[in-house]
Design a protein around this motif. Structure first.
Motif, PDB file in Angstrom:
ATOM      1  N   PHE A 140     -12.768   7.914  21.438  1.00  9.00           N
ATOM      2  CA  PHE A 140     -13.150   8.768  20.313  1.00  9.00           C
ATOM      3  C   PHE A 140     -13.394  10.203  20.771  1.00  9.00           C
ATOM      4  O   PHE A 140     -13.105  11.158  20.042  1.00  9.00           O
ATOM      5  CB  PHE A 140     -14.394   8.217  19.630  1.00  9.00           C
ATOM      6  N   SER A 141     -13.915  10.343  21.978  1.00 10.04           N
ATOM      7  CA  SER A 141     -14.144  11.671  22.542  1.00 10.04           C
ATOM      8  C   SER A 141     -12.818  12.388  22.755  1.00 10.04           C
ATOM      9  O   SER A 141     -12.687  13.585  22.458  1.00 10.04           O
ATOM     10  CB  SER A 141     -14.904  11.552  23.868  1.00 10.04           C
ATOM     11  N   ASN A 142     -11.831  11.655  23.258  1.00 15.00           N
ATOM     12  CA  ASN A 142     -10.497  12.230  23.471  1.00 15.00           C
ATOM     13  C   ASN A 142      -9.826  12.593  22.156  1.00 15.00           C
ATOM     14  O   ASN A 142      -9.170  13.632  22.040  1.00 15.00           O
ATOM     15  CB  ASN A 142      -9.607  11.249  24.250  1.00 15.00           C
ATOM     16  N   ILE A 143      -9.989  11.731  21.150  1.00 14.49           N
ATOM     17  CA  ILE A 143      -9.395  12.002  19.834  1.00 14.49           C
ATOM     18  C   ILE A 143     -10.013  13.258  19.227  1.00 14.49           C
ATOM     19  O   ILE A 143      -9.310  14.116  18.681  1.00 14.49           O
ATOM     20  CB  ILE A 143      -9.592  10.798  18.892  1.00 14.49           C
ATOM     21  N   ALA A 144     -11.340  13.359  19.332  1.00 19.26           N
ATOM     22  CA  ALA A 144     -12.047  14.532  18.798  1.00 19.26           C
ATOM     23  C   ALA A 144     -11.621  15.817  19.504  1.00 19.26           C
ATOM     24  O   ALA A 144     -11.594  16.895  18.893  1.00 19.26           O
ATOM     25  CB  ALA A 144     -13.552  14.337  18.930  1.00 19.26           C
ATOM     26  N   SER A 145     -11.249  15.681  20.787  1.00 18.12           N
ATOM     27  CA  SER A 145     -10.821  16.846  21.566  1.00 18.12           C
ATOM     28  C   SER A 145      -9.339  17.146  21.405  1.00 18.12           C
ATOM     29  O   SER A 145      -8.828  18.117  21.978  1.00 18.12           O
ATOM     30  CB  SER A 145     -11.135  16.612  23.055  1.00 18.12           C
ATOM     31  N   GLY A 146      -8.640  16.271  20.668  1.00 18.90           N
ATOM     32  CA  GLY A 146      -7.212  16.473  20.451  1.00 18.90           C
ATOM     33  C   GLY A 146      -6.336  15.849  21.519  1.00 18.90           C
ATOM     34  O   GLY A 146      -5.105  16.017  21.496  1.00 18.90           O
ATOM     35  N   SER A 153      -5.564   3.182  22.982  1.00 19.27           N
ATOM     36  CA  SER A 153      -5.674   2.177  21.925  1.00 19.27           C
ATOM     37  C   SER A 153      -5.907   2.793  20.545  1.00 19.27           C
ATOM     38  O   SER A 153      -5.059   2.703  19.656  1.00 19.27           O
ATOM     39  CB  SER A 153      -6.815   1.206  22.244  1.00 19.27           C
ATOM     40  N   SER A 154      -7.030   3.457  20.366  1.00 22.22           N
ATOM     41  CA  SER A 154      -7.360   4.049  19.059  1.00 22.22           C
ATOM     42  C   SER A 154      -6.412   5.183  18.698  1.00 22.22           C
ATOM     43  O   SER A 154      -5.936   5.285  17.562  1.00 22.22           O
ATOM     44  CB  SER A 154      -8.805   4.563  19.062  1.00 22.22           C
ATOM     45  N   GLY A 155      -6.125   6.034  19.678  1.00 19.15           N
ATOM     46  CA  GLY A 155      -5.194   7.134  19.446  1.00 19.15           C
ATOM     47  C   GLY A 155      -3.792   6.631  19.157  1.00 19.15           C
ATOM     48  O   GLY A 155      -3.076   7.176  18.308  1.00 19.15           O
ATOM     49  N   GLY A 156      -3.411   5.556  19.855  1.00 22.20           N
ATOM     50  CA  GLY A 156      -2.101   4.957  19.613  1.00 22.20           C
ATOM     51  C   GLY A 156      -1.976   4.430  18.197  1.00 22.20           C
ATOM     52  O   GLY A 156      -0.935   4.565  17.549  1.00 22.20           O
ATOM     53  N   ARG A 157      -3.053   3.832  17.705  1.00 21.51           N
ATOM     54  CA  ARG A 157      -3.051   3.328  16.325  1.00 21.51           C
ATOM     55  C   ARG A 157      -2.875   4.471  15.326  1.00 21.51           C
ATOM     56  O   ARG A 157      -2.138   4.352  14.347  1.00 21.51           O
ATOM     57  CB  ARG A 157      -4.347   2.577  16.032  1.00 21.51           C
ATOM     58  N   LEU A 158      -3.560   5.573  15.570  1.00 29.14           N
ATOM     59  CA  LEU A 158      -3.433   6.727  14.671  1.00 29.14           C
ATOM     60  C   LEU A 158      -1.988   7.207  14.610  1.00 29.14           C
ATOM     61  O   LEU A 158      -1.481   7.566  13.534  1.00 29.14           O
ATOM     62  CB  LEU A 158      -4.352   7.859  15.140  1.00 29.14           C
ATOM     63  N   GLN A 159      -1.321   7.199  15.747  1.00 27.51           N
ATOM     64  CA  GLN A 159       0.068   7.634  15.780  1.00 27.51           C
ATOM     65  C   GLN A 159       0.994   6.632  15.100  1.00 27.51           C
ATOM     66  O   GLN A 159       1.957   7.013  14.423  1.00 27.51           O
ATOM     67  CB  GLN A 159       0.509   7.846  17.234  1.00 27.51           C
TER      68      GLN A 159
END
Length: 304
Positions: A140-146, A153-159
């Motif tokens: 979540f920290s990485n996603i928030a930072s772009g 996992s989470s970022g992959g789902r968003l994509q």
């Protein structure tokens, strides 16, 4: 009939625990998969937990149902699947919403406190659970930072959800084929809109019941998922003030569970789980209508 349902749930919970115990303790597996898939096995165990939970009141097998809940909770935790673990507090909140007209605020506070303490204890006592929570926080920290690429996992789902949305736009009525969805992902990757990891996902699998239906079936998929999940949940919720609404409560929590599970996976794509879902929903609807019919029939006889 309800007693038979309870016995079936008890046996199912013992069975899922047996598999989880064998894989986790004897085979020393980090993530139990139930010989199917860790996420789906976690959802199956979670559904058994809340079937047992919702049947507790006035049950002749109350002690066994409590045991079933504990065994199912072990099965959920041993999968190390965040989707099923985080579904537990969400479904408990749904339970409070369902019972808001009868439930006492002290019970709400007690349940909330129990959830918080339970997760805190689990965090400090289970190394695997602590690792998954820290992993989630890092993502979540990485996603928030772009830094989507670092949130595997989470970022992959968003994509994947973004790719599924593009597939829907390409064919909004009936959806896109798997091969076409893969082509769409390749185009998105060439533009730099998604990472290379997304391109490697077979069939462009969306990892969400809703986005998968949207991408593969378009608006027809939206109608289908509404009838499969949301229509039964509304049906059971409307029955909450009727006489003998215990079955309605059981059905509501069961369906709400699958609504939650569908956020991060596609459980109803698997034949066994979709058959299990359909069978339980049809059984509960039949029981609910049968109870109401008998109540009205008996009332009619008393008036006559």
């Amino acid at each position: 009939m309800i007693e038979r349902l309870e016995v079936g749930i008890i046996i199912g919970s013992i069975g899922s625990f047996g598999i989880a115990f064998y894989q986790f303790i004897i085979l020393n597996m980090v993530r139990v998969d139930g010989f199917i898939f860790s996420i789906n096995f976690g959802y199956l165990s979670c559904s058994l937990l809340f079937l047992a939970f919702s049947l507790l009141s006035d049950s002749k097998h109350k002690n066994w149902l409590y045991i079933s809940m504990i065994l199912s909770l072990f099965s959920i935790i041993s999968t190390n699947a965040r989707g099923s673990i985080f579904s537990v507090p969400i479904i408990l909140i749904a339970s409070v919403v369902y019972l808001y007209h009868t439930i006492h605020l002290k019970i709400v506070a007690l349940v909330s406190l129990s959830i918080i303490l339970g997760f805190v204890c689990l965090y400090f006592l289970s190394g695997n659970f602590k690792e998954r929570i820290n992993f989630t926080k890092h993502e979540f920290s990485n996603i928030a930072s772009g830094n989507i690429e670092k949130a595997v996992s989470s970022g992959g789902r968003l994509q994947l959800w973004k790719s599924a949305t593009e597939a829907f736009k390409a064919s909004p009525l009936i959806g896109s084929t798997y091969s076409k969805r893969e082509c769409i992902i390749k185009k998105l990757h060439s533009k730099g809109d998604v990472t290379s990891w997304t391109e490697g996902v077979a069939r462009g699998h969306a990892h969400s019941q809703y986005f998968e239906m949207l991408a593969s079936n378009g608006l027809l998929g939206v109608i289908a998922i509404s009838l499969i999940l949301f229509a039964p949940s509304i049906y059971f919720f409307k029955k909450r003030k009727q006489v003998n609404n215990k079955i309605a409560y059981v059905g509501f929590l069961f369906v709400i569970g699958f609504i939650v599970y569908g956020l991060t996976e596609v459980p109803l794509q698997a034949n066994l789980i979709s058959s299990y879902y359909a069978f339980i929903v049809v059984t509960l609807v039949s029981l609910q209508e049968n109870m109401v019919f008998r109540y009205r029939e008996n009332n009619g006889k008393q008036k006559n």
